[in-house]
Scaffold this active site. Structure first.
Site, PDB file in Angstrom:
ATOM      1  N   GLN A 129     -17.015  49.824  -2.090  1.00  0.00           N
ATOM      2  CA  GLN A 129     -17.200  50.507  -0.818  1.00  0.00           C
ATOM      3  C   GLN A 129     -18.637  51.016  -0.679  1.00  0.00           C
ATOM      4  O   GLN A 129     -19.204  51.037   0.405  1.00  0.00           O
ATOM      5  CB  GLN A 129     -16.200  51.663  -0.665  1.00  0.00           C
ATOM      6  CG  GLN A 129     -16.211  52.327   0.707  1.00  0.00           C
ATOM      7  CD  GLN A 129     -15.753  51.406   1.824  1.00  0.00           C
ATOM      8  OE1 GLN A 129     -14.989  50.460   1.599  1.00  0.00           O
ATOM      9  NE2 GLN A 129     -16.217  51.656   3.035  1.00  0.00           N
ATOM     10  N   SER A 170     -12.623  55.593   2.226  1.00  0.00           N
ATOM     11  CA  SER A 170     -11.932  54.398   2.715  1.00  0.00           C
ATOM     12  C   SER A 170     -10.510  54.330   2.178  1.00  0.00           C
ATOM     13  O   SER A 170     -10.281  54.457   0.977  1.00  0.00           O
ATOM     14  CB  SER A 170     -12.674  53.139   2.284  1.00  0.00           C
ATOM     15  OG  SER A 170     -11.875  51.999   2.555  1.00  0.00           O
ATOM     16  N   HIS A 172      -8.927  51.761   1.797  1.00  0.00           N
ATOM     17  CA  HIS A 172      -8.788  50.572   0.953  1.00  0.00           C
ATOM     18  C   HIS A 172      -8.865  50.927  -0.535  1.00  0.00           C
ATOM     19  O   HIS A 172      -8.385  50.174  -1.363  1.00  0.00           O
ATOM     20  CB  HIS A 172      -9.820  49.518   1.339  1.00  0.00           C
ATOM     21  CG  HIS A 172      -9.468  48.825   2.624  1.00  0.00           C
ATOM     22  ND1 HIS A 172      -8.526  47.829   2.684  1.00  0.00           N
ATOM     23  CD2 HIS A 172      -9.895  49.008   3.893  1.00  0.00           C
ATOM     24  CE1 HIS A 172      -8.400  47.417   3.941  1.00  0.00           C
ATOM     25  NE2 HIS A 172      -9.218  48.125   4.704  1.00  0.00           N
ATOM     26  N   ASP A 216      -5.825  44.666   5.608  1.00  0.00           N
ATOM     27  CA  ASP A 216      -6.245  44.180   6.919  1.00  0.00           C
ATOM     28  C   ASP A 216      -5.636  42.806   7.127  1.00  0.00           C
ATOM     29  O   ASP A 216      -5.553  42.010   6.188  1.00  0.00           O
ATOM     30  CB  ASP A 216      -7.772  44.064   6.985  1.00  0.00           C
ATOM     31  CG  ASP A 216      -8.477  45.396   6.849  1.00  0.00           C
ATOM     32  OD1 ASP A 216      -7.868  46.431   7.168  1.00  0.00           O
ATOM     33  OD2 ASP A 216      -9.641  45.400   6.422  1.00  0.00           O
ATOM     34  N   GLU A 224      -8.467  50.073  15.177  1.00  0.00           N
ATOM     35  CA  GLU A 224      -8.483  48.944  14.240  1.00  0.00           C
ATOM     36  C   GLU A 224      -7.115  48.286  14.267  1.00  0.00           C
ATOM     37  O   GLU A 224      -6.234  48.626  13.473  1.00  0.00           O
ATOM     38  CB  GLU A 224      -8.813  49.401  12.805  1.00  0.00           C
ATOM     39  CG  GLU A 224     -10.245  49.863  12.623  1.00  0.00           C
ATOM     40  CD  GLU A 224     -10.679  49.941  11.153  1.00  0.00           C
ATOM     41  OE1 GLU A 224      -9.822  49.715  10.261  1.00  0.00           O
ATOM     42  OE2 GLU A 224     -11.855  50.229  10.907  1.00  0.00           O
ATOM     43  N   HIS A 235      -5.598  47.004  10.721  1.00  0.00           N
ATOM     44  CA  HIS A 235      -5.482  47.807   9.489  1.00  0.00           C
ATOM     45  C   HIS A 235      -4.122  48.506   9.407  1.00  0.00           C
ATOM     46  O   HIS A 235      -3.787  49.327  10.265  1.00  0.00           O
ATOM     47  CB  HIS A 235      -6.617  48.829   9.463  1.00  0.00           C
ATOM     48  CG  HIS A 235      -6.648  49.700   8.224  1.00  0.00           C
ATOM     49  ND1 HIS A 235      -7.583  49.542   7.223  1.00  0.00           N
ATOM     50  CD2 HIS A 235      -5.866  50.736   7.842  1.00  0.00           C
ATOM     51  CE1 HIS A 235      -7.370  50.449   6.276  1.00  0.00           C
ATOM     52  NE2 HIS A 235      -6.333  51.191   6.630  1.00  0.00           N
TER      53      HIS A 235
HETATM   54 ZN   LIG Z   1      -8.979  48.102   6.763  1.00  0.00          ZN
END
Ligand SMILES: [Zn+2]
Length: 197
Positions: free
Chosen positions: A98, A116, A118, A125, A169, A172
């Site tokens: 990241q 993040s 993630h 995603d 988003e 996501h």
């Molecule tokens: Zn994402």
């Protein structure tokens, strides 16, 4: 936004930011609730090496086992409903990765290291091959209708950027478990609103 700007100056980036908190079993990660640099989720699995009812943009995409199992159930159900062509593009991303993403992005386009989702291994995603945006596809509509049944929420909905800190988003998704996802689906709450933090 203040935290975002302060973070641009490097060393003191997490000064004044609250440490990450678990709320019940739900992990909240955002600009003001960040993960430590050494946070790595338990039980990451390589999706490519598992049975997968979805396509993948890479053979190196990892998620926690529980997240993978829920997403596989979800995309298998989609397939049964003739909803195909999902392509998973991203999963777990380390703090260090990241940092690289953040360094290579325009200001405001990527979350800072530690901020993040993630890094949790609980978020992925997804997209499909389309000339329009993913949000205009039937596969997206199916996810919006059914993701909560498998424990997933669309983490950054349209018109909620003032609460999540992240603009829309459609790609996501975040695993929070079926109960929490169903309640958020019913109320239209974001994770920040649901947790109250
Ligand atoms: Zn994402």
């Amino acid at each position: 936004m203040v935290a975002l700007l302060a973070g641009s100056f490097g060393l003191g980036w997490h000064f004044g930011v609250e440490s990450t908190r678990f709320h019940g079993k739900i992990l909240l990660v955002n600009e003001s609730h960040r993960l430590d640099a050494n946070y790595v989720p338990d039980e990451l699995v390589n999706l490519y090496q598992q049975r997968h009812s979805f396509r993948m943009a890479s053979s190196e995409i990892y998620l926690t086992r529980q997240t993978y199992e829920a997403m596989e159930r979800m995309f298998h159900a989609a397939e049964e409903a003739d909803m195909n062509g999902y392509i998973v593009t991203s999963g777990y991303r380390s703090y260090q990765r990241q940092q690289e993403v953040y360094a290579q992005s325009e200001p405001g386009k990527a979350q800072q290291p530690g901020a993040s989702e993630h890094q949790t291994g609980l978020a992925f995603d997804v997209t499909v091959e389309t000339n329009d945006g993913f949000e205009s596809t039937p596969q997206y509509a199916w996810l919006m209708q059914h993701a909560h049944e498998y424990g997933f929420i669309q983490r950054y909905p349209a018109n909620k950027a003032d609460i999540t800190g992240i603009s829309y988003e459609p790609w996501h998704y975040r695993y929070v478990g079926v109960d929490a996802a169903t309640r958020m689906h019913q109320t239209g709450q974001t994770l920040e609103e649901f947790i109250g933090g």
